[in-house]
Design an enzyme around this catalytic site. Structure first.
Site: not given
Ligand SMILES: [Zn+2]
Length: 277
Positions: A2-3
């Site tokens: 996840p960014e």
């Protein structure tokens, strides 16, 4: 992994329901996701109320009463979801029972994610070590150009360094470089002001549209309600090795350096600057 857009989507999904809730009970099922002994973790958080639900870089930052901050980094496969049947939690590691509504579950198949409860002052120090938020007004093209001029590591690696820009990971670094027409191995120092401006605009556009699409789900990422994001079909180069470039139809190249795969179009992103078709 996840960014920024994925973490932002999770935070937005948690905020309206979680703010104002009290942690009544904490059950640690896998202590390896904690950065401190479970007893200490629980003692710091039990009875505290969630005052705000924020994001900083790729971290979920939960400010609690009593000057305590719960910081959650999702690692590769972490999820912070409501304990509802549709969330289908398969590998719960920590469970927070709240005073009302569903429990909050930290679920993580591979358990590279980390949770830590700390004092506000400690969090302030960590926060300072992170680079600017790319969607904030303080992140300007001028500042980016100045920061770039101090580094010779490949630009894709530069973008992944959380001390340079916070929240960018491999997916959006590759996407932004394609949009900006910059080769992933270019030296940041060699970039012109015009290139820095293009990269600045591309980063913001890429991240903003991914937030609007609720993040990219390639396999594991889910929002706070357990739903996948819708951005995967919009990816221009990431994961598209050998497929045609959407802009010029040249085959997308895949190149591994810094232990991560980079994806780029050799025509739209030539290694030499100033030779873009
Ligand atoms: Zn192309």
């Amino acid at each position: 992994m996840p960014e920024l857009p994925e973490v932002e989507t999770i935070v937005r999904g948690l905020r309206p329901t979680l703010t104002g809730k009290t942690i009544e009970r904490i059950r640690v099922l896998h202590r390896d996701v904690l950065r401190q002994p479970p007893r200490d973790f629980s003692a710091r958080l039990r009875g505290r109320i969630f005052e705000s639900v924020d994001r900083r870089g790729k971290n979920i930052v939960l400010h609690m009463t009593g000057g305590v901050v719960l910081v959650v980094n999702l690692g590769m496969t972490g999820r912070l979801v409501w304990a509802r049947p549709e969330a289908r939690t398969t590998h719960p590691a920590v469970r927070f029972t709240l005073n009302a509504g569903p429990a909050l579950v930290y679920d993580d198949v591979r358990r590279f994610g980390r949770l830590e409860a700390m004092e506000e002052a400690e969090w302030a120090l960590r926060d300072q070590r992170l680079g600017p938020e790319p969607l904030s007004s303080t992140f300007t093209a001028r500042r980016l150009h100045a920061d770039l001029s101090r580094s010779i590591s490949p630009i894709r690696s530069w973008l992944l360094d959380q001390r340079r820009v916070a929240g960018v990971g491999n997916i959006y670094a590759n996407e932004a470089l394609h949009l900006a027409g910059i080769h992933p191995q270019r030296s940041p120092k060699s970039m012109t002001e015009g290139e820095a401006r293009k990269l600045h605009r591309a980063l913001r556009r890429t991240l903003r549209s991914a937030v609007e699409n609720r993040g990219t789900t390639l396999r594991d990422y889910r929002d706070a309600s357990g739903n996948p994001g819708e951005n995967a079909s919009r990816l221009r180069v990431y994961g598209r090795g050998q497929e045609p470039c959407l802009r010029c139809s040249t085959r997308i190249c895949r190149l591994v350096f810094g232990n991560r795969a980079a994806f780029y179009c050799p025509r739209c992103q030539p290694f030499e600057s100033g030779t873009t078709a």
